[in-house]
Design a protein around this motif. Sequence first.
Motif, PDB file in Angstrom:
ATOM      1  N   ASP A 114      23.875   1.878 -54.922  1.00 59.96           N
ATOM      2  CA  ASP A 114      23.485   2.232 -53.556  1.00 59.96           C
ATOM      3  C   ASP A 114      21.962   2.213 -53.444  1.00 59.96           C
ATOM      4  O   ASP A 114      21.250   2.566 -54.388  1.00 59.96           O
ATOM      5  N   THR A 115      21.496   1.822 -52.271  1.00 57.15           N
ATOM      6  CA  THR A 115      20.063   1.758 -52.004  1.00 57.15           C
ATOM      7  C   THR A 115      19.717   2.674 -50.845  1.00 57.15           C
ATOM      8  O   THR A 115      20.388   2.666 -49.802  1.00 57.15           O
ATOM      9  N   VAL A 116      18.657   3.456 -51.025  1.00 58.93           N
ATOM     10  CA  VAL A 116      18.122   4.312 -49.976  1.00 58.93           C
ATOM     11  C   VAL A 116      16.675   3.897 -49.720  1.00 58.93           C
ATOM     12  O   VAL A 116      15.912   3.676 -50.661  1.00 58.93           O
ATOM     13  N   ARG A 117      16.316   3.788 -48.465  1.00 68.22           N
ATOM     14  CA  ARG A 117      14.969   3.342 -48.104  1.00 68.22           C
ATOM     15  C   ARG A 117      14.190   4.472 -47.434  1.00 68.22           C
ATOM     16  O   ARG A 117      14.742   5.246 -46.650  1.00 68.22           O
ATOM     17  N   ASP A 118      12.904   4.558 -47.752  1.00 67.81           N
ATOM     18  CA  ASP A 118      11.995   5.379 -46.959  1.00 67.81           C
ATOM     19  C   ASP A 118      10.704   4.584 -46.748  1.00 67.81           C
ATOM     20  O   ASP A 118      10.480   3.549 -47.376  1.00 67.81           O
ATOM     21  N   SER A 119       9.867   5.049 -45.825  1.00 67.63           N
ATOM     22  CA  SER A 119       8.695   4.267 -45.451  1.00 67.63           C
ATOM     23  C   SER A 119       7.588   5.180 -44.935  1.00 67.63           C
ATOM     24  O   SER A 119       7.838   6.298 -44.463  1.00 67.63           O
ATOM     25  N   TYR A 193      18.024   1.168 -40.495  1.00 66.59           N
ATOM     26  CA  TYR A 193      19.032   2.200 -40.749  1.00 66.59           C
ATOM     27  C   TYR A 193      19.433   2.132 -42.218  1.00 66.59           C
ATOM     28  O   TYR A 193      19.302   1.088 -42.868  1.00 66.59           O
ATOM     29  N   GLN A 194      19.941   3.234 -42.739  1.00 72.00           N
ATOM     30  CA  GLN A 194      20.400   3.253 -44.124  1.00 72.00           C
ATOM     31  C   GLN A 194      21.736   2.527 -44.250  1.00 72.00           C
ATOM     32  O   GLN A 194      22.451   2.304 -43.262  1.00 72.00           O
ATOM     33  N   GLN A 195      22.060   2.156 -45.491  1.00 74.72           N
ATOM     34  CA  GLN A 195      23.376   1.578 -45.748  1.00 74.72           C
ATOM     35  C   GLN A 195      24.471   2.511 -45.242  1.00 74.72           C
ATOM     36  O   GLN A 195      24.370   3.735 -45.377  1.00 74.72           O
ATOM     37  N   ILE A 205      20.881  -3.126 -45.531  1.00 70.45           N
ATOM     38  CA  ILE A 205      20.099  -2.201 -44.713  1.00 70.45           C
ATOM     39  C   ILE A 205      19.768  -2.911 -43.399  1.00 70.45           C
ATOM     40  O   ILE A 205      18.957  -3.845 -43.386  1.00 70.45           O
ATOM     41  N   PRO A 206      20.368  -2.507 -42.293  1.00 73.28           N
ATOM     42  CA  PRO A 206      20.121  -3.197 -41.023  1.00 73.28           C
ATOM     43  C   PRO A 206      18.694  -2.978 -40.535  1.00 73.28           C
ATOM     44  O   PRO A 206      18.172  -1.857 -40.558  1.00 73.28           O
ATOM     45  N   GLU A 207      18.066  -4.056 -40.093  1.00 75.18           N
ATOM     46  CA  GLU A 207      16.693  -4.010 -39.590  1.00 75.18           C
ATOM     47  C   GLU A 207      16.645  -4.610 -38.187  1.00 75.18           C
ATOM     48  O   GLU A 207      17.367  -5.567 -37.888  1.00 75.18           O
ATOM     49  N   PHE A 208      15.724  -4.071 -37.370  1.00 75.17           N
ATOM     50  CA  PHE A 208      15.582  -4.523 -35.993  1.00 75.17           C
ATOM     51  C   PHE A 208      14.096  -4.640 -35.667  1.00 75.17           C
ATOM     52  O   PHE A 208      13.344  -3.676 -35.807  1.00 75.17           O
TER      53      PHE A 208
END
Length: 219
Positions: A114-119, A193-195, A205-208
């Motif tokens: 699983d992958t979690v993103r922060d920025s 958004y997160q997975q 990971i959806p990106e817009f």
Amino acid sequence: MQNIIDRILTDTMLHQGVPVLTYTIHYPNFTTTCSQASATYVNNYYNYQAKQKEDYCRNVLYQQAVEQAMYASDHQFPFNSYEFLSVYTITYNENCVTSLFTDQYTYLGGAHGDTVRDSQTWDFETGNQLKLSDYFPNSKTFTEFIISEINKQITGRENANPSTYFEDFPSLVRGNFSIESFYVTPDGIVIYYQQYDIAPFSTGIPEFFFPFKNCSPIE
């Protein structure tokens, strides 16, 4: 302008001579022509985050991996070594502003990890993080604009590739929206958004993307 040095914490941890956990943590170290005090603050932020991740690997994940390895050995099951990987990507670095995201991947021996993103987006003049609202200065209800545009983008994607998002994506887009989940590129803002938040694992990971010219809807 900021210069970035990649720093790494890494180790392969053993139990009875068998590798049970490998971790690699990349984190940035900055120098800047803007404010050295700000660079020190930002560097301390990432140093602390990296150390927290390493402590988690060594004190939590390692114990879980050892328990799983012992269980697999006792029951003659195959054991897949655990993995923890944290990698950052610089998406914008001009003048006194730097934006980046970090993907933290954890594999616990199953079918997939699983992958979690922060920025974060930093102003190196002040040492403060820029907020999403800073890029929508003419709109008090910019989040409604963003959510509406995301739903339009998903509708277009679903028409082209059905079932890449959950059927109830409009409510999930709103319910899982995070004002902190964005990063900056030279051409605009990316909201993510997160997975599993709004789409199956296969979607990632959806990106817009929001071009800068669309970031100031006037009310």
